[in-house]
Write an enzyme that holds these catalytic residues in place. Structure first.
Site, PDB file in Angstrom:
ATOM      1  N   CYS A  51     -12.296 -15.407  12.156  1.00 34.48           N
ATOM      2  CA  CYS A  51     -10.897 -15.077  12.477  1.00 34.48           C
ATOM      3  C   CYS A  51     -10.183 -16.257  13.151  1.00 34.48           C
ATOM      4  CB  CYS A  51     -10.817 -13.829  13.354  1.00 34.48           C
ATOM      5  SG  CYS A  51     -11.751 -13.973  14.883  1.00 34.48           S
ATOM      6  N   HIS A  73     -11.192 -11.701  19.337  1.00 35.09           N
ATOM      7  CA  HIS A  73     -10.685 -11.760  17.967  1.00 35.09           C
ATOM      8  C   HIS A  73      -9.404 -12.588  17.989  1.00 35.09           C
ATOM      9  CE1 HIS A  73      -9.985 -10.413  13.933  1.00 35.09           C
ATOM     10  NE2 HIS A  73      -8.924  -9.693  14.235  1.00 35.09           N
TER      11      HIS A  73
END
Length: 370
Positions: free
Chosen positions: A32, A314
């Site tokens: 990510c 994330h």
């Protein structure tokens, strides 16, 4: 996959920009950090245009060696030439090349998006510089077989301290700015200025602050005294001095990295600072050296860190494209309201359920200089 795509197309309807493509990226376990930065760079129009131009010139070169830049150009070309307007692409070749080339990104550990951005831009610069040097050497070889040519060496030996003109690539033209470090000796008042280039600015942050105040702190005057005294060439001795950093040449694209991860001595580890730092949609840059006055910038991308700590979490990105704001979370792409951007400023309390914080900001200049 199709559902997300059609949902986005429905949301934009006949406002879907002509020729634009909105594709999510597949996540390969922990990529990510890479996906969010690549989306921001894809929607950095001058960068995308230059990379696609590079791709078109080099795609038919048979002996072209694969490198990180050719993989990135190939990915951007894949996106821009899709028949569909929305969907998902797997940036597999790029990620494989990244891991092959740099062991730092090989593990399944949580990676830092800012480190990746730095690595990628510097890598592209290195490749472009090597190619420019090779072209120059080729050109010199073919245009000059004159007797003064020294094999494997410059025609004119460079005297010590004389620098060859640095190669300026299109990455420099887009992202590079110049800082000047001014030091004033408090005894003789002599000012020594040293210039340094930057591709992004890393700013210290404070609770309930703004980008403008972080930039002011970045350029504030610091006094050097006690064991930090400055050696003044004119006084030929260590003296108290004042120093400050100013922006001498602002870049066309200003990338700001907020130092959200701080090493805490007592804990012996890094801690994430969830401070609320307001980043405006329009930014005036005023801490510059004359002749520039205020330079205006407009926000077009934000890489957001989601999570309460530095070692897990994330990354997602927010991107402005043709007056719409889009939210990219790996495979998912959705349209968001401009007013939702303030939810990514950070938290005004130490412990908050909101852990989505702006981490890397991309601003484009909307006025001089060019």
């Amino acid at each position: 996959m199709g559902a997300t795509g059609s949902k986005l197309e429905k949301a934009l309807g006949d406002q879907f920009p002509e020729g634009e493509r909105y594709f999510g990226f597949e996540n390969f376990g922990n990529t990510c950090y890479c996906n969010s930065v690549l989306q921001a760079l894809y929607f950095c129009v001058p960068f995308r245009e230059q990379l696609l131009e590079y791709y078109n010139i080099n795609k038919n070169v048979a002996d072209a060696e694969e490198n990180l830049m050719t993989c990135l150009a190939d990915l951007f070309s894949q996106i821009s030439s899709q028949k569909r307007k929305t969907g998902v692409i797997a940036p597999k070749r790029f990620v494989q090349r990244l891991k092959k080339q740099n062991e730092l990104f090989r593990s399944y550990m949580h990676q830092d998006a800012h480190e990746f951005l730095n690595y990628l831009l510097n890598e592209v610069v290195d490749i472009l510089e090597k190619e420019a040097k090779a072209t120059k050497t080729e050109h010199e070889t073919s245009s000059s077989s004159s007797p003064e040519k020294i094999p494997n060496g410059p025609k004119v030996p460079l005297a010590n301290g004389v620098h060859k003109e640095p190669i300026v690539t299109w990455v420099h033209n887009i992202f590079q700015g110049i800082l000047t470090n001014e030091t004033r000796c408090l005894r003789c008042e002599t000012v020594t200025a040293r210039d340094e280039t930057f591709l992004d600015l890393s700013l210290d942050i404070e609770q309930n602050s703004s980008i403008t105040s972080c930039l002011k702190n970045f350029s504030s005057t610091e006094t050097l005294h006690a064991e930090d005294k400055f050696f003044c060439d004119k006084c030929c001795s260590l003296q108290e001095a004042q120093k400050r950093m100013k922006i001498k040449k602002p870049p066309n694209i200003l990338v700001i990295h907020l130092k959200r991860f701080k090493y805490i001595e007592q804990l012996g580890r890094y801690k994430k600072l969830s401070y609320r730092v307001v980043f405006p949609l329009e930014l005036k840059l005023s801490n510059t050296v004359e002749p520039y006055t205020d330079i205006e910038y407009s926000l077009f991308a934000v890489v957001v860190h989601v999570g309460s700590g530095p070692n897990h979490g994330h990354y997602v990105s927010l991107v402005k494209s043709h007056n719409h704001w889009l939210f990219f979370d790996d495979e998912n792409v959705e349209i968001i309201e401009e007013s939702a951007i303030q939810t990514f400023f950070g938290s005004s309390q130490e412990y908050s359920s909101n852990t989505d914080h702006g981490y890397i900001l991309f601003y484009e200049s909307i006025g001089p200089p060019k």
